[in-house]
Design an enzyme around this catalytic site. Sequence first.
Site, mmCIF file in Angstrom:
data_model
loop_
_atom_site.group_PDB
_atom_site.id
_atom_site.type_symbol
_atom_site.label_atom_id
_atom_site.label_comp_id
_atom_site.label_asym_id
_atom_site.label_seq_id
_atom_site.Cartn_x
_atom_site.Cartn_y
_atom_site.Cartn_z
ATOM 1 C CG ASP A 1 -4.176 -7.007 5.361
ATOM 2 O OD1 ASP A 1 -4.388 -6.377 6.572
ATOM 3 O OD2 ASP A 1 -2.996 -7.597 5.281
ATOM 4 C CG ASN B 1 -2.233 0.101 0.926
ATOM 5 O OD1 ASN B 1 -2.779 -0.016 -0.169
ATOM 6 N ND2 ASN B 1 -3.241 0.225 1.832
#
Length: 305
Positions: A222, A186
């Site tokens: 996640d 990310n």
Amino acid sequence: MFDEGAEKTKYKILIVEDSLFNQMVLRKILESRYTIVTSTTAEDALAKVHIFEPHLILLDIILPDANGFDVLVTLKQSEDTRNIPVIIITGLDSDEDEEKGFLLGAVDYIKRPFKNAIVLARVNTQIHIIRQIQTIEHLSLMDGLTGIANRRAFDIQLQYEWSRAARERSWLSMIMLDVDKFKEYNDTYGHRHGDFMLQIVAQTLKQELKSVTDFFYRYGGDEFAILLPGLPAERARGLAQRLVTSVNQMLLSAVKCQSPCAHSISLGSASMQPQPQQSPAALVERADKKLYLAKQNGRNQAQCE
């Protein structure tokens, strides 16, 4: 505009009216759109409401064995029936009765003699409200990014499946998984790419978990969770190993990056035969510990009980 076929099969109306003629009139107005069940007494109505589970009740004030207002009070006092909207139907023309009905929890009033357009309009209004509530409830249990169920839905389903497994003395298994080095991915490629990667994981879970008894959720960030009612430890282990392969293959083909991050997942699975005195949190804790062990042991693997 209403889809008549969908309404007839999806939305159910219980008509509580002692006059067979009035029942026939209401049925004629409504049955092309809705599934109709009728009752002529309070006792029969209170029995049918639990069997039929109507979305809406049309309730006459005057019944042969009870006052309709008493039936309304009974419905509103029960946890199982208090949220079913009730429309009072009556031939009485009394403001006091109308006010009393609203104070006791009725949502609307329909007076006899029935006018087709008014009956249909008021019933359709309540069904429309029910559909809106159902949509809101559905959305509150869905994760907007991935399109799968969210953590709130997981908590609700876990409690239900735990209680059922304890009652039936059956197995309940759970898999927890997350993407390896997701934060690094990310930070390197941006949240848009990270979001796409989470969507890929969710899509792969949909493809792999096709059984109606498999429930999968975005647990948070996640992390994903899978509930497997009736599945013993050995079969949960096999599924966990299969998911490592299938999800990793999908990520490798769909996600492009210069490092091994975001190309693999780690999983932990746990299985229990719940006991009534135990908390379902025990299963979550055990699966989470196995996931942590998979991370410690180098990621890109499943650790299972």
